[in-house]
Design a protein around this motif. Structure first.
Motif, PDB file in Angstrom:
ATOM      1  N   TRP A  36       0.850  -1.186   0.000  1.00 38.29           N
ATOM      2  CA  TRP A  36       0.000   0.000   0.000  1.00 38.29           C
ATOM      3  C   TRP A  36       0.886   1.237   0.000  1.00 38.29           C
ATOM      4  N   ARG A  38       0.550   5.782  -0.518  1.00 42.11           N
ATOM      5  CA  ARG A  38      -0.388   6.897  -0.479  1.00 42.11           C
ATOM      6  C   ARG A  38       0.269   8.142  -1.055  1.00 42.11           C
ATOM      7  N   TYR A  94      -4.964   6.512  -1.531  1.00 40.83           N
ATOM      8  CA  TYR A  94      -4.268   5.278  -1.200  1.00 40.83           C
ATOM      9  C   TYR A  94      -4.309   4.319  -2.376  1.00 40.83           C
TER      10      TYR A  94
END
Length: 128
Positions: A36, A38, A94
């Motif tokens: 992940w 962002r 995100y």
């Protein structure tokens, strides 16, 4: 080719929680490490969290360690990011990403170029 679709973003008060999901299709999900990232307005894309193909290893950035938890369900071809104790500075788009990484640790997971596939992103907004 692998397609990734994020969901679960939204507006939340500081101190609250959200769970992001990333659904994969078009590939062998269980063979890919997942990450992940962002990106906030005017900022570079920032690493958040990563998980190995088996789910046995994870690595979190210092900014989210202890607050965010990455997990995956290979049977559902889905990776999750559970976000607790959210702060205003967590506000960003995100993105999930997939790649065949050599390992899960510092110096590997933080580099966007290590990932082969990316989702379109989901907006997370944390209000004070």
């Amino acid at each position: 080719q692998v397609q990734l679709v994020e969901s679960g973003g939204g507006l939340v008060q500081a101190g609250g929680s959200l769970r992001l999901s990333c659904a994969a299709s078009g590939g062998t999900f269980s063979t890919y490490a997942m990450g992940w990232f962002r990106q906030a307005p005017g900022k570079e894309r920032e690493f958040v969290d990563a998980i190995s193909w088996s789910g046995g290893s994870t690595y979190s950035s210092d900014s989210v360690k202890g607050r965010f938890t990455i997990s995956r369900d290979n049977a559902k071809n889905t990776v999750y990011l559970q976000m607790n104790s959210l702060k205003v500075e967590d506000t960003a788009v995100y993105y999930c990403a997939a790649g065949r990484l050599p390992g899960i640790g510092s110096g590997v997971v933080e580099t966007p170029g290590m990932y082969d596939y990316w989702g379109q992103g989901t907006q997370v907004t944390v209000s004070s």
